[in-house]
Design a protein around this motif. Structure first.
Motif, PDB file in Angstrom:
ATOM      1  N   ASN A 198      62.855  44.543  11.455  1.00 60.05           N
ATOM      2  CA  ASN A 198      62.256  45.885  11.586  1.00 60.05           C
ATOM      3  C   ASN A 198      60.863  45.865  12.220  1.00 60.05           C
ATOM      4  N   GLY A 199      60.645  44.964  13.159  1.00 55.47           N
ATOM      5  CA  GLY A 199      59.368  44.929  13.868  1.00 55.47           C
ATOM      6  C   GLY A 199      58.232  44.324  13.075  1.00 55.47           C
ATOM      7  N   THR A 200      58.529  43.411  12.151  1.00 56.63           N
ATOM      8  CA  THR A 200      57.482  42.778  11.335  1.00 56.63           C
ATOM      9  C   THR A 200      57.240  41.319  11.716  1.00 56.63           C
ATOM     10  N   LYS A 201      57.880  40.862  12.754  1.00 60.47           N
ATOM     11  CA  LYS A 201      57.737  39.462  13.149  1.00 60.47           C
ATOM     12  C   LYS A 201      56.341  39.216  13.700  1.00 60.47           C
ATOM     13  N   THR A 202      55.654  38.239  13.139  1.00 59.71           N
ATOM     14  CA  THR A 202      54.290  37.931  13.565  1.00 59.71           C
ATOM     15  C   THR A 202      54.295  36.808  14.596  1.00 59.71           C
ATOM     16  N   PHE A 203      53.136  36.566  15.198  1.00 62.70           N
ATOM     17  CA  PHE A 203      53.035  35.545  16.236  1.00 62.70           C
ATOM     18  C   PHE A 203      53.313  34.156  15.675  1.00 62.70           C
ATOM     19  N   LEU A 204      52.832  33.886  14.455  1.00 63.48           N
ATOM     20  CA  LEU A 204      53.071  32.576  13.846  1.00 63.48           C
ATOM     21  C   LEU A 204      54.549  32.380  13.533  1.00 63.48           C
ATOM     22  N   MET A 205      55.222  33.426  13.067  1.00 65.22           N
ATOM     23  CA  MET A 205      56.664  33.329  12.834  1.00 65.22           C
ATOM     24  C   MET A 205      57.393  33.020  14.138  1.00 65.22           C
ATOM     25  N   ASN A 206      56.934  33.618  15.228  1.00 63.27           N
ATOM     26  CA  ASN A 206      57.546  33.364  16.528  1.00 63.27           C
ATOM     27  C   ASN A 206      57.326  31.919  16.969  1.00 63.27           C
ATOM     28  N   ILE A 207      56.145  31.380  16.676  1.00 66.59           N
ATOM     29  CA  ILE A 207      55.858  29.988  17.018  1.00 66.59           C
ATOM     30  C   ILE A 207      56.802  29.050  16.274  1.00 66.59           C
ATOM     31  N   LEU A 208      56.965  29.275  14.966  1.00 66.62           N
ATOM     32  CA  LEU A 208      57.819  28.400  14.154  1.00 66.62           C
ATOM     33  C   LEU A 208      59.280  28.518  14.560  1.00 66.62           C
ATOM     34  N   ASP A 209      59.740  29.722  14.899  1.00 67.41           N
ATOM     35  CA  ASP A 209      61.111  29.885  15.381  1.00 67.41           C
ATOM     36  C   ASP A 209      61.318  29.157  16.699  1.00 67.41           C
ATOM     37  N   THR A 210      60.334  29.279  17.592  1.00 70.98           N
ATOM     38  CA  THR A 210      60.438  28.604  18.891  1.00 70.98           C
ATOM     39  C   THR A 210      60.522  27.092  18.723  1.00 70.98           C
ATOM     40  N   ALA A 211      59.754  26.548  17.788  1.00 70.65           N
ATOM     41  CA  ALA A 211      59.725  25.098  17.598  1.00 70.65           C
ATOM     42  C   ALA A 211      60.944  24.593  16.837  1.00 70.65           C
ATOM     43  N   PHE A 212      61.224  25.182  15.673  1.00 70.91           N
ATOM     44  CA  PHE A 212      62.216  24.595  14.766  1.00 70.91           C
ATOM     45  C   PHE A 212      63.602  25.213  14.888  1.00 70.91           C
ATOM     46  N   LYS A 213      63.705  26.428  15.424  1.00 69.51           N
ATOM     47  CA  LYS A 213      65.023  27.044  15.593  1.00 69.51           C
ATOM     48  C   LYS A 213      65.577  26.780  16.990  1.00 69.51           C
ATOM     49  N   TYR A 214      64.693  26.904  18.000  1.00 71.05           N
ATOM     50  CA  TYR A 214      65.146  26.738  19.385  1.00 71.05           C
ATOM     51  C   TYR A 214      64.757  25.387  19.983  1.00 71.05           C
ATOM     52  N   ASN A 215      64.052  24.552  19.214  1.00 72.15           N
ATOM     53  CA  ASN A 215      63.671  23.203  19.658  1.00 72.15           C
ATOM     54  C   ASN A 215      62.887  23.198  20.977  1.00 72.15           C
ATOM     55  N   LYS A 216      61.998  24.175  21.118  1.00 73.62           N
ATOM     56  CA  LYS A 216      61.133  24.220  22.298  1.00 73.62           C
ATOM     57  C   LYS A 216      59.708  23.906  21.856  1.00 73.62           C
ATOM     58  N   TYR A 217      59.461  22.636  21.605  1.00 72.83           N
ATOM     59  CA  TYR A 217      58.167  22.230  21.056  1.00 72.83           C
ATOM     60  C   TYR A 217      57.051  22.363  22.077  1.00 72.83           C
ATOM     61  N   GLY A 218      57.363  22.178  23.348  1.00 76.31           N
ATOM     62  CA  GLY A 218      56.346  22.341  24.375  1.00 76.31           C
ATOM     63  C   GLY A 218      55.851  23.773  24.455  1.00 76.31           C
ATOM     64  N   VAL A 219      56.791  24.728  24.440  1.00 74.27           N
ATOM     65  CA  VAL A 219      56.416  26.145  24.469  1.00 74.27           C
ATOM     66  C   VAL A 219      55.669  26.520  23.189  1.00 74.27           C
ATOM     67  N   ALA A 220      56.160  26.028  22.042  1.00 77.82           N
ATOM     68  CA  ALA A 220      55.510  26.331  20.760  1.00 77.82           C
ATOM     69  C   ALA A 220      54.089  25.780  20.717  1.00 77.82           C
ATOM     70  N   SER A 221      53.875  24.618  21.319  1.00 73.80           N
ATOM     71  CA  SER A 221      52.525  24.035  21.366  1.00 73.80           C
ATOM     72  C   SER A 221      51.585  24.913  22.172  1.00 73.80           C
ATOM     73  N   SER A 222      52.066  25.423  23.292  1.00 71.00           N
ATOM     74  CA  SER A 222      51.224  26.314  24.110  1.00 71.00           C
ATOM     75  C   SER A 222      50.932  27.613  23.358  1.00 71.00           C
ATOM     76  N   MET A 223      51.898  28.114  22.597  1.00 72.98           N
ATOM     77  CA  MET A 223      51.685  29.332  21.809  1.00 72.98           C
ATOM     78  C   MET A 223      50.634  29.088  20.723  1.00 72.98           C
ATOM     79  N   SER A 224      50.677  27.905  20.113  1.00 72.77           N
ATOM     80  CA  SER A 224      49.695  27.570  19.074  1.00 72.77           C
ATOM     81  C   SER A 224      48.287  27.517  19.643  1.00 72.77           C
ATOM     82  N   LEU A 225      48.153  26.974  20.832  1.00 73.17           N
ATOM     83  CA  LEU A 225      46.831  26.892  21.461  1.00 73.17           C
ATOM     84  C   LEU A 225      46.329  28.268  21.887  1.00 73.17           C
ATOM     85  N   VAL A 226      47.243  29.137  22.304  1.00 76.27           N
ATOM     86  CA  VAL A 226      46.852  30.516  22.624  1.00 76.27           C
ATOM     87  C   VAL A 226      46.343  31.213  21.373  1.00 76.27           C
TER      88      VAL A 226
END
Length: 301
Positions: free
Chosen positions: A250-278
């Motif tokens: 319902n539109g409650t997803k935060t940026f940190l939740m998106n980072i963790l999903d990108t890293a651990f659900k989709y296995n895109k650690y490079g993209v997740a690392s760039s998101m963390s630095l942003v």
């Protein structure tokens, strides 16, 4: 070996002794800081320029491609907008904590009881609070019952189901939980102000508002700044409450939740690392802006 002399610690000069003591006490904390903060940050920076999937030993250098993807992805801006709700909540939380700490710093009946009531939610585990408020906000739950008893039944909503309401519901929960932490810091800072300043202000005819605005606020300005930096940083990286209460729906997803999903659900650690630095850059930018504003105000005064 004939010219070698063994110096006892007591024989050394006082400045040398002080330097040895300082280095000895700082060595272990600095090593921990380097190992658990700076080295992981450096590694995160390196991963942000690769397409690493978290498992493969071979990864390709992609330059700024990960950062370009973030800029072109509208979903990232959508989740950043959710953080605005929590930033507004932080400002409300700061105002409430400052208000209660100011009142309870003076003679008030049942002062210790009210201090305990305000601080107690901060002692409760965040997961437990999330489940408690799930029951509190559900249809026919405690909130709905109280509103019906108060004649506000027509204003009942699906508190965790309507997109325009759900984020405010979670923000209210966050304010209830974390306000006690800010309250304690403000209360300690206000208690350190000498009482003779208030007495002098009372003799000059200052009212309660003037004592607050011209004595308390200038005296604890730096404490307010530190509290704001801490809480805005927390608002930008909030995860616990929305994850437990809605799972990001319902539109409650935060940026940190998106980072963790990108890293651990989709296995895109490079993209997740760039998101963390942003996210880190945004937090540092907010802190720098707050410091610049306070610095200008101090120069004007």
């Amino acid at each position: 070996m004939k010219n070698f002399k063994f110096y006892r610690f007591a024989d050394l000069k006082r400045k040398t002794q002080q330097r040895i003591i300082i280095v000895s006490f700082l060595l272990f904390p600095v090593m921990l800081l380097i190992v658990f903060s700076y080295l992981p940050l450096t590694q995160l920076l390196l991963y942000s320029f690769t397409d690493w999937n978290g498992t493969s030993r071979n990864f390709q250098f992609v330059g700024f491609e990960n950062y370009a993807k973030l800029w072109q992805d509208p979903e990232q801006f959508a989740v950043l907008k959710v953080s605005l709700y929590y930033i507004i909540g932080t400002l409300i939380q700061t105002a409430l904590a400052l208000y209660f700490s100011t009142i309870l710093s003076f003679k008030v009946r049942f002062k210790n009881f009210f201090k305990a009531v305000i601080f107690f939610p901060y002692l409760i585990n965040g997961v437990a609070i999330g489940f408690i408020f799930l029951l509190f906000y559900r249809g026919g739950g405690m909130l709905d019952v109280v509103m019906q008893l108060c004649g506000l039944g027509t204003h009942i909503h699906k508190w965790l189901g309507e997109p325009r309401v759900v984020n405010w519901s979670i923000v209210a929960t966050s304010i209830w939980r974390y306000m006690g932490f800010m309250f304690v810091i403000f209360y300690g800072a206000i208690a350190s102000i000498p009482s003779d300043i208030y007495e002098a202000a009372a003799i000059d005819g200052a009212n309660a508002w003037q004592r607050f605005w011209f004595i308390i606020v200038p005296s604890i300005r730096q404490v307010i700044f530190v509290n704001l930096v801490i809480n805005i940083s927390g608002a930008l990286s909030i995860y616990e409450m929305p994850y437990i209460m809605t799972g990001g729906a319902n539109g409650t997803k935060t940026f940190l939740m998106n980072i963790l999903d990108t890293a651990f659900k989709y296995n895109k650690y490079g993209v997740a690392s760039s998101m963390s630095l942003v996210l880190l850059a945004v937090v540092l930018l907010v802190a720098a802006l707050q410091k610049a504003v306070i610095g200008k105000e101090e120069k004007v005064q």
